[in-house]
Design an enzyme around this catalytic site. Structure first.
Site, mmCIF file in Angstrom:
data_model
loop_
_atom_site.group_PDB
_atom_site.id
_atom_site.type_symbol
_atom_site.label_atom_id
_atom_site.label_comp_id
_atom_site.label_asym_id
_atom_site.label_seq_id
_atom_site.Cartn_x
_atom_site.Cartn_y
_atom_site.Cartn_z
ATOM 1 N N LYS A 54 112.894 -6.968 44.849
ATOM 2 C CA LYS A 54 113.804 -7.797 45.667
ATOM 3 C C LYS A 54 113.461 -7.621 47.140
ATOM 4 O O LYS A 54 113.422 -8.582 47.902
ATOM 5 C CB LYS A 54 115.261 -7.414 45.385
ATOM 6 C CG LYS A 54 115.736 -7.860 44.001
ATOM 7 C CD LYS A 54 117.102 -7.310 43.612
ATOM 8 C CE LYS A 54 117.435 -7.691 42.163
ATOM 9 N NZ LYS A 54 118.707 -7.157 41.665
ATOM 10 N N GLN A 98 122.885 -2.523 43.184
ATOM 11 C CA GLN A 98 122.107 -2.644 41.947
ATOM 12 C C GLN A 98 122.867 -1.993 40.789
ATOM 13 O O GLN A 98 123.348 -0.864 40.900
ATOM 14 C CB GLN A 98 120.720 -1.998 42.132
ATOM 15 C CG GLN A 98 119.790 -2.167 40.949
ATOM 16 C CD GLN A 98 119.387 -3.624 40.684
ATOM 17 O OE1 GLN A 98 119.328 -4.440 41.601
ATOM 18 N NE2 GLN A 98 119.119 -3.952 39.434
ATOM 19 N N ASP A 121 125.381 -11.617 45.032
ATOM 20 C CA ASP A 121 125.226 -11.584 43.574
ATOM 21 C C ASP A 121 126.243 -12.498 42.883
ATOM 22 O O ASP A 121 126.132 -12.762 41.693
ATOM 23 C CB ASP A 121 125.461 -10.158 43.056
ATOM 24 C CG ASP A 121 124.167 -9.406 42.778
ATOM 25 O OD1 ASP A 121 123.214 -10.035 42.290
ATOM 26 O OD2 ASP A 121 124.134 -8.189 43.040
HETATM 27 N N1 GUN Z 1 121.203 -5.314 37.289
HETATM 28 C C1 GUN Z 1 120.695 -6.166 36.378
HETATM 29 N N2 GUN Z 1 120.764 -7.439 36.841
HETATM 30 C C2 GUN Z 1 121.333 -7.379 38.068
HETATM 31 C C3 GUN Z 1 121.664 -8.371 39.033
HETATM 32 O O1 GUN Z 1 121.462 -9.582 38.874
HETATM 33 N N3 GUN Z 1 122.237 -7.891 40.176
HETATM 34 C C4 GUN Z 1 122.473 -6.578 40.374
HETATM 35 N N4 GUN Z 1 123.051 -6.226 41.512
HETATM 36 N N5 GUN Z 1 122.184 -5.633 39.492
HETATM 37 C C5 GUN Z 1 121.607 -6.049 38.342
#
Ligand code: GUN
Length: 288
Positions: A54, A98, A121
């Site tokens: 990311k 995350q 998110d």
């Molecule tokens: N863990 C797995 N998928 C995601 C996501 O889309 N966002 C976040 N913040 N954590 C994740």
């Protein structure tokens, strides 16, 4: 029949390149460089890889990114303190916590603490509510990526039967809400199947669009797919030293009309959608 392979990696690269232009235009007119703050708690290696990907994507697009790395012993209060300081930091436009968090931390409490305008998110109940009502502030990244992939495949969603296998808050539930809306790449009839669903194969075989978001390696076999269906595989499972999806890909290729690969399908699109949300967040905050 051999399915058309829907190239998420290629589409995400194109979206990132378009977004890079939008980011520099926004920066030139507002003087603001969009900024994503990522929070990683603990040492889960997969999460560390996702966060690094990311951050790299941010860099390539001209978005500033900072990483807040906390040890697995971090208390919930310490994490909440960090989130409050990021909420109050005007230079931070988006906050990404995350998941998963260590077991001693309550995920809901933490995600609810993120300022809704910075919730790139789309996990905060205010943003989920707006999305369900068809007036989204942000779209959740993985379902939004799936929707773009369905569009990319040229698949008609209006009146189609979309079956989503998996009812998670991150993918299954919001995916259902997005595809049932009035609008583009929507207007579908939805079934959400899950671990208690009876006669799963009978249901999945009715799907014009089948979205697998269960987190079980290769659980969706070729027999479960209607010939010609569009198959979107959200799963990323490590089996030995290989990454596999929730769909048994090689056999599914012979039945489906279009299918996303793993890796190179949904994963890169999730990141591209996160970047789009971060630019949207910077724009919304610049208006205030
Ligand atoms: N863990 C797995 N998928 C995601 C996501 O889309 N966002 C976040 N913040 N954590 C994740």
């Amino acid at each position: 029949m051999t399915a058309k392979i829907i190239d998420g990696k290629g589409l995400a690269a194109k979206l990132r390149s378009d977004l890079g232009v939008n980011v520099s235009e926004f920066q030139a007119s507002s003087g603001v460089q969009p900024h994503l703050a990522a929070v990683l708690v603990g040492e889960d290696p997969a999460s560390a890889v996702y966060v690094r990907n990311k951050q790299r994507a941010c860099e390539k697009t001209g978005i500033n990114s900072t990483l807040h790395r906390l040890s697995k012993e971090t208390t919930q209060d310490e994490l909440l303190e960090l989130i409050t300081s990021l909420n109050n930091n005007a230079s931070v436009n988006g906050i990404l916590v995350q998941l998963p968090l260590p077991a001693h931390i309550d995920e809901t409490t933490v995600l609810d603490a993120v300022a809704p305008l910075k919730d790139v998110d789309c996990f905060h109940p205010e943003n989920v509510g707006l999305m369900v009502q068809g007036r989204p502030r942000y779209l959740p990244c993985t379902p939004a990526g799936c929707q773009r992939l369905i569009a990319e495949a040229g698949v008609e969603t209006s009146g189609a039967h979309a079956v989503i296998v998996g009812r998670s808050e991150i993918v299954g539930k919001p995916m259902a809400m997005m595809l049932v809306q009035k609008g583009d790449v929507a207007n579908a009839t939805i079934t959400v199947a899950h671990s208690r669903t009876k006669d799963l194969t009978e249901i999945t075989r009715q799907a014009d669009i089948l979205i697998a978001a269960i987190g079980r390696p290769e659980m969706i076999t070729a027999e479960m797919i209607k010939p010609g269906a569009c198959v979107i595989d959200v799963g990323i499972n490590r089996v030995g030293d290989k990454l596999v999806g929730d769909v048994a890909y090689e056999a599914a290729l012979e039945v489906a009309g279009a299918i996303t690969p793993v890796p190179g399908g949904v994963g890169p699109m999730t990141i591209a959608m996160l970047l789009e949300n971060t630019l949207t967040a910077a724009k919304l905050q610049a208006q205030k």
